[in-house]
Design an enzyme around this catalytic site. Sequence first.
Site, PDB file in Angstrom:
ATOM      1  N   LYS A 145      43.122   3.651 -14.373  1.00  0.00           N
ATOM      2  CA  LYS A 145      43.415   4.890 -14.551  1.00  0.00           C
ATOM      3  C   LYS A 145      42.741   5.846 -13.463  1.00  0.00           C
ATOM      4  O   LYS A 145      41.723   5.862 -13.029  1.00  0.00           O
ATOM      5  CB  LYS A 145      43.341   5.309 -15.906  1.00  0.00           C
ATOM      6  CG  LYS A 145      44.384   6.598 -16.811  1.00  0.00           C
ATOM      7  CD  LYS A 145      43.317   7.057 -17.675  1.00  0.00           C
ATOM      8  CE  LYS A 145      43.949   8.575 -18.165  1.00  0.00           C
ATOM      9  NZ  LYS A 145      43.902   8.548 -19.797  1.00  0.00           N
ATOM     10  N   SER A 161      47.721  10.205 -21.936  1.00  0.00           N
ATOM     11  CA  SER A 161      47.323  10.881 -20.574  1.00  0.00           C
ATOM     12  C   SER A 161      47.414   9.911 -19.533  1.00  0.00           C
ATOM     13  O   SER A 161      47.554   9.604 -18.515  1.00  0.00           O
ATOM     14  CB  SER A 161      45.959  11.831 -19.928  1.00  0.00           C
ATOM     15  OG  SER A 161      45.564  11.066 -20.626  1.00  0.00           O
ATOM     16  N   SER A 217      45.029   8.828 -26.064  1.00  0.00           N
ATOM     17  CA  SER A 217      45.987   8.621 -24.447  1.00  0.00           C
ATOM     18  C   SER A 217      45.741   7.291 -24.443  1.00  0.00           C
ATOM     19  O   SER A 217      46.470   6.699 -23.348  1.00  0.00           O
ATOM     20  CB  SER A 217      44.994   8.877 -23.593  1.00  0.00           C
ATOM     21  OG  SER A 217      44.739  10.746 -23.677  1.00  0.00           O
TER      22      SER A 217
END
Length: 462
Positions: free
Chosen positions: A81, A156, A180
């Site tokens: 990420k 996210s 997330s």
Amino acid sequence: MTAAFAFWPPVAAIAAAVNAGRSTAGAETARALARIRELDGEIGAFTSVDEADAARRAAAVDARIAAGERLPLAGVPVAIKDNIWVKGHPITQGSMLFRAFIAPEDAEAVARLVAAGAVIVGIANTSEFAAKGQTTNLLHGATRNPWNTAMTPGGSSGGPVAAVASGMVPLAIGTDAGGSSRRPPAHTGLVGLKPSFGAIPYGPGFPEPFFGISCICPIARTVADTALAFEVMAGTSLVDPHSAPLPPDGGLRPDRMRIAYTPRWGLDVPVEPEVAARVDACVASLRAAGLAIVDADPRWPAGAAETGLGAIQQSGLAALHGEAWRQRPDLIDPDLGAQIAAGLTLSGADVARALLLSEEVAIAGAAFFREGGIDAAIGPTTPCAAWPVEHLGPATIAGMPVGPRGHAVFTPLFNHTRQPAISIPCGLDGAGLPLGLQIVMPRGRDRELLRVAAALEAILAG
């Protein structure tokens, strides 16, 4: 498009093949890079892919294997990420403010993956500062859900889940400060584990606006794949003063546990009827398999929702990025600008009240298991399936108007309790979009949680 479910074998099988010489890290990496070139133009999972760097990393793994090493993640392609440091890579937090930032070192979790033989093939998209439940930003654009590219994968950690769900990579690493790395897996038919706070070291990396709750999280197709990545990354580290050893595994077996079913996690919030029916059906299957499941809800303190706890995130964002927003608001996602603006209006007492509420939530979460004689709890990961990619969240759930975080209500409390929580697939809604079942256990019981999740996964798959 529909996710290419059969594209990758299990992570352990990939590593076994590379360790045994039936495959190579180079071949597995080439396979991932080809898949990214084929699919990512439509999905937008990756913010950067350095094919030459990935090839060098794969060659280093193959040299280690040739020298006699046997590695638990040998040759496994991984997406990281875009808020986790990978040395030498552009890590932007999805923000124009960091568009030129190159990570000076690896986060400890990344270093452990590399030491275990994983090959980092690219950096995966996130909402700006990993601070909203939809993966769009001004720098990299939107990430789309591989099950239906008109839909969001959530956020996210939308980039990591889209990379795995589309078959571009078999494993990804996200973060989770409010769900997330649980909600996006639920929206894409994957498994996402939020460990106990401190179980996996956090950093070195960016300053964290989410005080004392954010975790590094493995995301994969199965519980077994997720557990293997967890074992590689878990353990204390001097780089993270909050990292902590897990207590001994008590060996608790699912067939000897008392599991609470909580359809709304003790909250008065709307749930889509299809979600409620699907989760009810899963629970019926688990009961039919002989598991001892009781109906019980946690009792949260008054105001224990993101409206009461949101001041922590808002003030953290304002402290880190408030001045930049004042000077150049056009460089920051308006949704994040609104959070920063709210944070700048908060008093010290406002923030203290939110932090005190967080502590009350942690106490209530622990009491739910201790006082109720509960070993684990299950319920929906989200109250709805994925929604159109252009919207911050669904406007209504079960016909009732909800705010922009109405889709996110069932996950943040377990960041504040610091307890391990995992989302596993629990079927599809009527539109063919995935839904998730969240499982929670007391803090430190991560390995037992993974064992329980694997058992439930097997029952539901049968």
